[in-house]
Design a protein around this motif. Structure first.
Motif, PDB file in Angstrom:
ATOM      1  N   SER A  97      -5.411   0.916   5.931  1.00 38.31           N
ATOM      2  CA  SER A  97      -4.517   1.932   4.864  1.00 38.31           C
ATOM      3  C   SER A  97      -4.340   2.661   6.091  1.00 38.31           C
ATOM      4  CB  SER A  97      -5.117   2.267   3.395  1.00 38.31           C
ATOM      5  OG  SER A  97      -6.490   3.117   3.872  1.00 38.31           O
ATOM      6  N   PRO A 149      -0.466   3.491   7.098  1.00 38.35           N
ATOM      7  CA  PRO A 149       0.226   3.494   5.980  1.00 38.35           C
ATOM      8  C   PRO A 149       0.106   4.905   5.797  1.00 38.35           C
ATOM      9  CG  PRO A 149      -0.533   1.720   5.507  1.00 38.35           C
ATOM     10  CD  PRO A 149      -1.212   1.423   6.694  1.00 38.35           C
ATOM     11  N   LEU A 174      -7.189  -2.936   1.031  1.00 42.32           N
ATOM     12  CA  LEU A 174      -5.761  -3.584   0.983  1.00 42.32           C
ATOM     13  C   LEU A 174      -5.085  -2.625   0.074  1.00 42.32           C
ATOM     14  CD1 LEU A 174      -4.218  -5.037   3.077  1.00 42.32           C
ATOM     15  CD2 LEU A 174      -4.884  -6.954   1.075  1.00 42.32           C
ATOM     16  N   CYS A 175      -5.731  -2.684  -1.124  1.00 43.67           N
ATOM     17  CA  CYS A 175      -5.170  -1.774  -2.160  1.00 43.67           C
ATOM     18  C   CYS A 175      -4.717  -0.878  -2.218  1.00 43.67           C
ATOM     19  CB  CYS A 175      -5.831  -1.447  -3.989  1.00 43.67           C
ATOM     20  SG  CYS A 175      -6.895  -3.424  -4.468  1.00 43.67           S
ATOM     21  N   THR A 176      -5.210   0.549  -0.971  1.00 45.93           N
ATOM     22  CA  THR A 176      -4.669   1.522  -1.018  1.00 45.93           C
ATOM     23  C   THR A 176      -2.914   1.074  -0.723  1.00 45.93           C
ATOM     24  OG1 THR A 176      -7.582   1.729  -1.062  1.00 45.93           O
ATOM     25  CG2 THR A 176      -6.009   4.213  -0.049  1.00 45.93           C
ATOM     26  N   PHE A 177      -3.231   0.630   1.003  1.00 44.24           N
ATOM     27  CA  PHE A 177      -2.607   0.190   1.848  1.00 44.24           C
ATOM     28  C   PHE A 177      -1.371   0.579   0.995  1.00 44.24           C
ATOM     29  CE2 PHE A 177       0.385  -2.919   3.407  1.00 44.24           C
ATOM     30  CZ  PHE A 177      -0.110  -2.843   5.561  1.00 44.24           C
ATOM     31  N   LEU A 178      -1.547  -0.913  -0.438  1.00 44.55           N
ATOM     32  CA  LEU A 178      -0.076  -1.108  -0.433  1.00 44.55           C
ATOM     33  C   LEU A 178       0.586  -0.054  -1.648  1.00 44.55           C
ATOM     34  CD1 LEU A 178      -1.122  -4.399  -2.044  1.00 44.55           C
ATOM     35  CD2 LEU A 178       0.248  -4.237  -0.290  1.00 44.55           C
ATOM     36  N   VAL A 179      -0.727   0.858  -2.993  1.00 46.79           N
ATOM     37  CA  VAL A 179      -0.481   2.201  -3.391  1.00 46.79           C
ATOM     38  C   VAL A 179       0.246   2.614  -2.403  1.00 46.79           C
ATOM     39  CG1 VAL A 179      -0.978   3.602  -4.877  1.00 46.79           C
ATOM     40  CG2 VAL A 179      -2.168   1.541  -4.830  1.00 46.79           C
ATOM     41  N   LEU A 193       2.426   2.619   0.942  1.00 43.99           N
ATOM     42  CA  LEU A 193       3.578   2.100   0.877  1.00 43.99           C
ATOM     43  C   LEU A 193       4.423   1.516   0.089  1.00 43.99           C
ATOM     44  CD1 LEU A 193       3.424   0.525   3.795  1.00 43.99           C
ATOM     45  CD2 LEU A 193       3.899  -1.663   2.275  1.00 43.99           C
ATOM     46  N   GLY A 194       3.840   1.380  -1.306  1.00 42.39           N
ATOM     47  CA  GLY A 194       4.736   1.740  -2.813  1.00 42.39           C
ATOM     48  C   GLY A 194       5.382   3.590  -3.010  1.00 42.39           C
ATOM     49  N   ASN A 215       9.187   1.860   6.746  1.00 47.95           N
ATOM     50  CA  ASN A 215       8.864   1.037   7.002  1.00 47.95           C
ATOM     51  C   ASN A 215       7.930   0.194   7.762  1.00 47.95           C
ATOM     52  OD1 ASN A 215      10.276  -0.329   4.830  1.00 47.95           O
ATOM     53  ND2 ASN A 215      12.359   0.707   5.815  1.00 47.95           N
ATOM     54  N   ALA A 248       3.669  -0.742   8.023  1.00 51.88           N
ATOM     55  CA  ALA A 248       2.087  -1.815   8.209  1.00 51.88           C
ATOM     56  C   ALA A 248       1.673  -1.936   9.700  1.00 51.88           C
ATOM     57  CB  ALA A 248       2.991  -3.101   7.059  1.00 51.88           C
TER      58      ALA A 248
END
Lengths: 323, 506
Positions: free
Chosen positions: A71, A74, A129-134, A136-137, A240, A243
């Motif tokens: 993460s 991001p 990876l979860c933190t990464f997605l959070v 990003l959101g 964007n 990532a």
């Protein structure tokens, strides 16, 4: 040869440094424009955020047991976003206030990752990876479209000369200096110990959990610095781009002689060299007109070769056979 | 004031009661040894005192203060307990110096000045090692013995009031071991209490002031040095009860040599040895855990690294497990779940996989019905209890799973059946079935070689037991000389002589 190997084992960044120097020369020879001192600051400014992301990715890797923080990329962009959209131009925009906020934001997210890994015992790849997605959101939520920083804010100096100093070098130097300080603390010994052998450190009374969380939040704080450097070059924020940084940064770490997944070996200097290699290689590839379709392939193969080379050269001497 | 007083400590891991009740005390200035067979609970006791695991029940007093339990290794050190573990615990990439002083400092400040640290590390290393390594060298460059010396020095450097050595000597070379005993004597005369755990009776006899014997998770006796003979200690460790049900071993016909090991060397510097396995015999492989039994079993199927040759009956030197299988040497692994079963697959598939080609119709198609037909006789022969062969493997109990795995390899018509602790985690009924099966197989002329950690299985079942010690064949006991005492004595490198004359007292 064995002496060479021993040295490479002791100075894990050495092979990467040699490779980076060779690529630098190749760049100067192949691209006359590259040798012109007037372009240096601009080049350095573009290089700085990438290098800082690589530096920030290193402490979690050093902490061992498969440690890494996906993460960081991001997170850098999130800091960049918060800085551009919410801090600069507002009442909290002055450097004395904004910089601590950026660092604290980074450190807090890092600590969260550290908590998931060290206390909840999630595998680092999954947890981060979860933190990464959070992140990003959250970034997309904060700015649906690219935003621009107010003209003439203090970060622009970091992309130019500050007195006699090259501005882009300042955040990199700051992180390296902090790391130099960390290396003088007993904490550094704990970090390398939990990375090298978790069980030994635990049974010796090291507070493994606290050491590991601190490593992740240190990485996060460095990502905060990277966010500032990113703002300095682009003066804008685009949710964007985060990532793309995530995996390349880890490649830089591995290239720099810090084996990803092992821990207890390597350091930040190597990651800086690794980032240089990647940057210079891409630069060179872009200029020698490799057909753009093949560019990625060549880049990927170079990366593979580089990682294999640096990990084999810096591999520790074979363990004595267990009786 | 007692350093340690433990009353009825107990610890269970799931359904396994590792320590049932442990009562113990340690005075300042004594070495109190704890001995016992594999799985008698010694290591769990150490882990409770070192703060690695916490007891479920019991009372613990340290240096006169009731503590209940020790929360962590950190807490143990704060209580003055220093532990050296059996595993060589070092951080290989870091220096000797860092390894010695690991965990002593806080994050920001050193608790002991650096020059004093260097001096103390140097002094202790010099006391323990003839040629102490440079403090700056990475531990990865040291020999195993020197690494363990670093781990020992790490514990000694903290000057613990209570020093625990859990088989800490097994990785040491002889010279270092002797020097360590010298250090222990010095510490003990200064008032340190030492808890000493070793599998070596000679060590225990040399250094232990008192000896506590553990069996099945309980302390069964505490004796002073010289009070009892080594024989008596072995008897205390093993007890007298018979745990396995009697199996009728009414066979004598043993056939030709089917497998032969020549000059087999299982570890560098281990003593090479020769072994022959004959058709129709039941051979046990025994020893204290980690003394090369497993490597031996693997070598018999051409797996793992070893020096020397393993020759299968037609004079073929084995090179790989694949080749061994083609020659009829099959292997039933120890870790059922990890190495032997495919849990999401059906029982039938688990049975048929390695011999699936037999169920082929034409060149490609395999019919489940053929597998089923082949499986059928084994269900009866092994007494496998199942509802449907289409059920998942994990619907079966451990014992029945093991039977399916054995059936799988019996279907391949083996000449040699290698089993790695096949009754581990298997209920008593299924154990009995497996014993009966193995005896039957030997009767049919199959050579059965079985590693077991249960002494009784060897005593009740085997024609011959190979005892391993330090990665080499240490003793070979034939049926007529096979009893618990003789076997366990052989584990510990002791010989129990037939005549009643006791050898040197402990």
């Amino acid at each position: 040869m064995s002496e060479l190997r021993r040295l490479a084992h002791q100075y894990t960044f050495a092979p990467a440094a040699v490779l980076a120097a060779a690529l630098l020369i190749a760049n100067v020879v192949a691209l006359p424009r590259f040798g012109n001192p007037d372009t240096w600051i601009g080049t350095l400014a573009i290089f700085a955020p990438f290098a800082l992301v690589a530096l920030a990715s290193t402490p979690p890797v050093l902490s061992g047991t498969g440690g890494l923080d996906l993460s960081i990329g991001p997170l850098t962009v999130l800091v960049n976003l918060v800085l551009v959209v919410h801090l600069l131009g507002g009442s909290l925009g002055s450097p004395e206030v904004a910089i601590p906020i950026c660092l604290a934001l980074g450190a807090a997210v890092g600590a969260l990752n550290g908590f998931s890994v060290a206390v909840l015992r999630y595998p680092p790849v999954i947890a981060t990876l979860c933190t990464f997605l959070v992140i990003l959101g959250v970034s997309l939520k904060l700015t649906s479209q690219p935003a621009t920083a107010p003209i003439g804010n203090w970060t622009t100096q970091l992309a130019h000369k500050v007195g006699p100093l090259p501005g882009p070098a300042i955040p990199i130097a700051a992180v390296l200096l902090v790391w130099l300080g960390v290396q003088r603390l007993p904490y550094y010994g704990h970090l390398m110990a939990i990375g090298g052998d978790d069980a030994t450190a635990f049974s010796s009374g090291v507070d493994v959990t606290a050491v590991r969380i601190t490593a992740y939040s240190l990485g996060g704080a460095f990502a905060g610095v990277a966010g500032i450097a990113l703002t300095a070059v682009f003066q804008s924020a685009d949710p964007n781009i985060g990532a793309s940084y995530a995996l390349i940064a880890l490649a830089a770490v591995a290239l720099g002689g810090t084996p990803v997944g092992l821990g207890g070996r390597g350091g930040l200097l190597g990651s800086l060299c690794g980032a240089m290699i990647l940057y210079l290689a891409q630069n060179l590839l872009g200029e020698v007109h490799v057909a753009s379709t093949w560019n990625q392939v060549v880049y990927g193969l170079l990366l593979l070769g580089g990682v294999v080379l640096s990990t084999t050269v810096s591999r520790p001497p074979r363990r004595a056979a267990a009786g | 004031m007692r350093l340690v007083r433990a009353e009825g400590l107990a610890k269970a891991f799931g359904a396994t009661r590792a320590v049932r009740s442990f009562t113990f005390d340690l005075d300042p200035g004594e070495v109190h040894a704890i001995i016992g067979e594999n799985g008698s609970g010694k290591s769990t006791v150490v882990k409770m005192l070192a703060g690695i695991v916490q007891p479920d029940a019991g009372e613990l007093e340290l240096r006169g203060r009731p503590v209940g339990s020790v929360a962590s290794p950190r807490a143990a050190l704060a209580h003055g307990i220093g532990t050296v573990f059996q595993e060589v615990l070092v951080v290989p990439p870091r220096s000797v110096y860092e390894n010695v002083w690991l965990g002593v400092d806080g994050f920001f400040r050193e608790s002991v000045p650096a020059n004093e640290k260097r001096a103390r590390a140097q002094a202790l290393l010099t006391e323990l090692l003839e040629r102490p390594p440079d403090l700056g060298r990475p531990v990865s460059a040291l020999s195993l013995s020197d690494r363990q010396a670093c781990a020992i020095v790490r514990t000694l450097a903290r000057e613990p009031a209570i020093l625990i050595l859990d088989e800490a000597t097994s990785a040491l070379d002889i010279a270092t071991r002797e020097r360590l005993f010298g250090v222990l004597r010095r510490l003990v005369s200064a008032g340190t209490g030492v808890i000493f755990i070793s599998h070596r009776m000679d060590e225990v006899g040399e250094i232990g002031d008192r000896i506590t014997v553990m069996r099945s998770g309980e302390n069964v006796a505490t004796v002073s040095r010289g009070e009892v003979s080594p024989r008596e200690l072995v008897r205390l460790m093993t007890g007298v009860e018979k745990l396995t049900p009697a199996v009728d071993v009414g066979r004598s016909a043993v056939g030709a040599v089917v497998l032969r090991a020549d000059g087999l060397q299982l570890a560098p510097r281990a003593r090479p040895f020769d072994v022959e396995v004959r058709a129709g015999e039941l051979v046990g492989v025994a020893g204290l855990e980690g003394h090369g039994q497993e490597a031996f079993l693997h070598a018999l199927r051409g797996a793992g690294s070893f020096a020397g040759e393993v020759v299968a009956s037609p004079g073929v030197v084995l090179g790989s497990p694949r080749q061994a299988r083609r020659l009829g040497i099959v292997y039933v692994p120890r870790e059922r779940r990890a190495d032997a079963t495919f849990e999401p697959l059906s029982i039938r598939e688990n049975f048929a996989l390695p011999t699936l080609w037999r169920d082929a119709v034409g060149r490609l198609a395999v019919t489940p019905r053929r597998s089923q037909r082949r499986f059928h006789p084994f269900v009866a022969k092994l007494g496998i209890r199942l509802r449907s062969v289409r059920d998942h493997m994990d619907t079966l109990s451990g014992g029945n799973q093991q039977k399916v795995v054995i059936a799988r390899w019996l279907a391949a018509d083996p000449k040699v059946l290698l089993l790695n602790d096949p009754t581990r985690g298997v209920d008593i009924g299924a154990k009995r079935d497996i014993y009966r099966l193995l005896v039957g197989l030997a009767g049919e002329g199959i050579a059965v070689v079985m590693l077991s950690s249960e002494v009784d299985e060897h005593v009740e079942l085997m024609d011959r037991v190979l005892v391993f010690r330090e990665a080499a064949l240490a003793a070979e006991l034939r049926r007529e000389a096979l009893d618990r005492q003789a076997l366990v004595s052989a584990f510990f490198g002791e010989r129990v002589d037939a005549d009643e004359q006791d050898r040197a007292r402990v």
